[in-house]
Scaffold this motif. Structure first.
Motif, PDB file in Angstrom:
ATOM      1  N   GLU A  19       0.830  -1.201   0.000  1.00 43.27           N
ATOM      2  CA  GLU A  19       0.000   0.000   0.000  1.00 43.27           C
ATOM      3  C   GLU A  19       0.874   1.264   0.000  1.00 43.27           C
ATOM      4  OE1 GLU A  19      -3.878  -0.177   2.565  1.00 43.27           O
ATOM      5  OE2 GLU A  19      -2.550   1.361   3.363  1.00 43.27           O
TER       6      GLU A  19
ATOM      7  N   ASP B 284      -6.940   5.018   4.013  1.00 42.95           N
ATOM      8  CA  ASP B 284      -6.829   4.191   2.804  1.00 42.95           C
ATOM      9  C   ASP B 284      -7.823   4.589   1.718  1.00 42.95           C
ATOM     10  OD1 ASP B 284      -4.849   2.859   4.137  1.00 42.95           O
ATOM     11  OD2 ASP B 284      -6.089   1.129   4.658  1.00 42.95           O
TER      12      ASP B 284
ATOM     13  N   HIS C 275       0.867   3.158   9.872  1.00 46.85           N
ATOM     14  CA  HIS C 275       1.264   1.757   9.753  1.00 46.85           C
ATOM     15  C   HIS C 275       2.370   1.418  10.749  1.00 46.85           C
ATOM     16  CE1 HIS C 275      -0.170   1.343   5.273  1.00 46.85           C
ATOM     17  NE2 HIS C 275      -1.174   1.442   6.140  1.00 46.85           N
TER      18      HIS C 275
ATOM     19  N   ASN D 219      -0.056   7.842   6.140  1.00 48.52           N
ATOM     20  CA  ASN D 219      -0.339   6.410   6.077  1.00 48.52           C
ATOM     21  C   ASN D 219       0.841   5.600   6.608  1.00 48.52           C
ATOM     22  OD1 ASN D 219      -1.948   4.145   5.319  1.00 48.52           O
ATOM     23  ND2 ASN D 219      -0.748   3.919   3.441  1.00 48.52           N
TER      24      ASN D 219
ATOM     25  N   HIS E 102      -8.890   3.298  10.162  1.00 51.85           N
ATOM     26  CA  HIS E 102      -7.781   3.551   9.251  1.00 51.85           C
ATOM     27  C   HIS E 102      -8.213   3.409   7.782  1.00 51.85           C
ATOM     28  CE1 HIS E 102      -3.676   3.766   7.811  1.00 51.85           C
ATOM     29  NE2 HIS E 102      -3.911   2.689   7.081  1.00 51.85           N
TER      30      HIS E 102
END
Ligand SMILES: [Fe+2]
Length: 144
Positions: A65, A127, A84, A80, A122
């Motif tokens: 991703e 996303d 993560h 992001n 999230h």
């Protein structure tokens, strides 16, 4: 028996990117394995294996991703990556707690709550912003 703990994937989790959605569905499968173990009172023995799989798979999925967000210069790419990184730390902390204290229903429930809350928030908050950055063919084939 009360309502199931299992998460059902629905349109609110749709990122508009096929490959990412397939990977998110597998993450949900892992969480649902934990939900099932809790419901069948087998969480204490199942939790170790589920944590291993979870760390392995999230690391792999996050990397894919992140590559995609960077390649297509998605504005939330840095946020992001940061999210993560923090999530992986949380999983590692749980693995360490499990290593030291063993599997209990209590830790399994806590992990389950953390995972579901984080993942849903999230996917919907970060996303979902990936799709608009991608060319149509990439979004539909997930060929990144
Ligand atoms: Fe993400």
């Amino acid at each position: 028996m009360s309502e199931s703990l299992k998460i059902v994937w629905d349109g609110s989790l749709d990122t508009g990117v096929k490959l990412v959605d397939v990977q998110h569905k597998y993450l949900i499968d892992i969480i649902n394995e934990l939900a099932e173990a809790i419901e069948q009172d087998k969480a204490a023995s199942a939790i170790g294996e589920i944590l291993n799989l979870l760390q392995y798979y999230t690391e792999w999925h996050f990397e894919r991703e992140e590559l995609c967000m960077n390649r297509y210069q998605c504005p939330v790419a840095a946020a992001n990556e940061d999210a993560h990184g923090k999530f992986i730390e949380t999983v590692k902390a749980y693995r360490e707690e499990y290593r030291q204290g063993g599997g209990t229903r209590e830790i399994a429930l806590r992990i389950y709550q953390t995972l579901t809350n984080w993942l849903v928030k999230h996917i919907q908050g970060v996303d979902c912003q990936l799709g608009p950055c991608l060319p149509d063919n990439v979004r539909e084939q997930g060929a990144f």
